[in-house]
Enzyme design. Structure first.
Site, PDB file in Angstrom:
ATOM      1  N   CYS A 147       3.151  -4.710   6.864  1.00  0.00           N
ATOM      2  CA  CYS A 147       2.635  -4.774   5.661  1.00  0.00           C
ATOM      3  C   CYS A 147       4.265  -4.457   4.471  1.00  0.00           C
ATOM      4  O   CYS A 147       5.682  -3.453   4.996  1.00  0.00           O
ATOM      5  CB  CYS A 147       1.978  -3.417   5.106  1.00  0.00           C
ATOM      6  SG  CYS A 147       0.570  -4.218   5.758  1.00  0.00           S
ATOM      7  N   HIS A 164       0.930  -1.049  -0.076  1.00  0.00           N
ATOM      8  CA  HIS A 164      -0.263  -0.617  -0.364  1.00  0.00           C
ATOM      9  C   HIS A 164       0.955   1.176   0.065  1.00  0.00           C
ATOM     10  O   HIS A 164       1.734   0.993   0.580  1.00  0.00           O
ATOM     11  CB  HIS A 164      -0.765  -0.411   1.354  1.00  0.00           C
ATOM     12  CG  HIS A 164      -0.169   0.320   2.833  1.00  0.00           C
ATOM     13  ND1 HIS A 164       0.477   1.535   3.647  1.00  0.00           N
ATOM     14  CD2 HIS A 164       0.264  -1.072   3.501  1.00  0.00           C
ATOM     15  CE1 HIS A 164       0.049   1.440   4.301  1.00  0.00           C
ATOM     16  NE2 HIS A 164       0.418  -0.331   4.469  1.00  0.00           N
TER      17      HIS A 164
END
Length: 311
Positions: free
Chosen positions: A269, A251
């Site tokens: 992440c 992301h």
């Protein structure tokens, strides 16, 4: 005037008899010569009374031999009602996508159920079954599908036909803090990244692209850490592409661009710039593999839901 014997039969002179013998002998020789001109194939048919047909019963390797009839695998009777199949018919997916078959009832005899399922593809691809639980079996190729493979799945009376798209494979290397994307074997994009910091290391292994969110809130309370805890958070993010059900995404993280390419600062992440996050969001498709290497985070669980390749 012809001479006749006392019984009335014509009398043939000695000269005439000699002429008849010569004519008979000439006729016999001519017949033998004609027979000698017949080809061996004509003179010796392949079966009594039959013609010599090239390619049938001949031992001559130069002659074509008919190919055997293809053997069609017959499916065993299904011990289940028509299940649901994913990917759905007509879908185009990534080269790492597993096939999921979900039954309407618990399966007692798993072997019998597998015998009632057929997976075929063009080109042909070898693979294997594995069970998630008594109501779901999956099939995975032993290696990533080739690009643009046509796949058919039959399970009892249910069927789905889908295909793979380009072979898009992403590798995230924590040793270089870099993500590299190849399309059909050629590098098309590299991007710096910041992965899981100490205590939140990103697991190694092969992940799969799942759902995508143009924007969302990431909330630590979803995995048991209160938002107001010292390590808690609730953060708005853009261009979030899920690669694990345990909460790992690729992301956009503009707040960590200073660390991307050099240092790990995330909660697991793969943080990238907004530009790179949008590129990945636009170009990644369901089932594309994402391979994470050289972290201190162990290995992604094969039961994660998107971790099938780690079984």
């Amino acid at each position: 005037m012809a001479l006749r014997s006392p019984g009335g039969r014509p009398v043939v002179s000695r000269t005439a008899r000699r002429l008849l013998v010569r004519l008979s002998l000439a006729t016999a020789i001519a017949g033998f010569g004609a027979a000698a001109l017949v080809s061996p194939a004509q003179a010796d048919p392949l079966w009594p009374g039959g013609p010599d047909v090239p390619g049938f019963g001949s031992s001559d390797p130069a002659l074509p031999v008919p190919a055997p009839e293809p053997q069609i695998q017959r499916l065993a009777p299904a011990n289940f009602s028509d299940p649901s199949i994913s990917p759905n018919g007509g879908e185009v997916v990534g080269v790492g996508q597993p096939i999921a078959i979900r039954f309407n009832e618990a399966i007692g005899d798993r072997g019998a159920a597998e015998a009632a399922i057929r997976v075929t593809s063009t080109p042909a691809v070898a693979g294997h079954f594995y069970w998630i639980n008594d109501t779901q079996v999956r099939w995975l190729p032993n290696e990533f599908y080739p690009a643009h493979t046509q796949v058919s799945v039959e399970a009892g009376g249910a069927r789905a036909d889908f295909s793979t798209g380009d072979s898009v494979v992403t590798t995230a290397d924590d040793a270089t803090h870099t993500i590299t994307i190849t399309r059909n074997g050629e590098v098309v994009k590299t991007m710096p990244t910041s992965m899981g910091k100490p205590g939140h290391e990103t697991p190694n292994g092969t992940y799969l692209v799942g759902e995508k969110f143009r924007d969302m809130y990431m909330d630590s309370s979803t995995y048991g850490v209160p938002v107001d805890a010292p390590d808690g958070y609730r953060t708005y993010v853009e261009y979030a592409t899920r690669i694990s059900y345990s909460g790992i995404f690729v992301h956009a993280a503009p707040w960590s661009e200073w660390a991307q390419g050099s240092e790990d600062t995330s909660h697991g992440c793969l943080n990238v710039s907004t530009e790179d996050g949008q590129w990945f969001f636009d170009n990644a498709q369901k089932g594309d593999p994402v391979v994470v290497v050289n972290t201190a985070g162990g290995t992604l669980s094969g039961s994660d839901g998107l971790g099938d390749w780690n079984r």
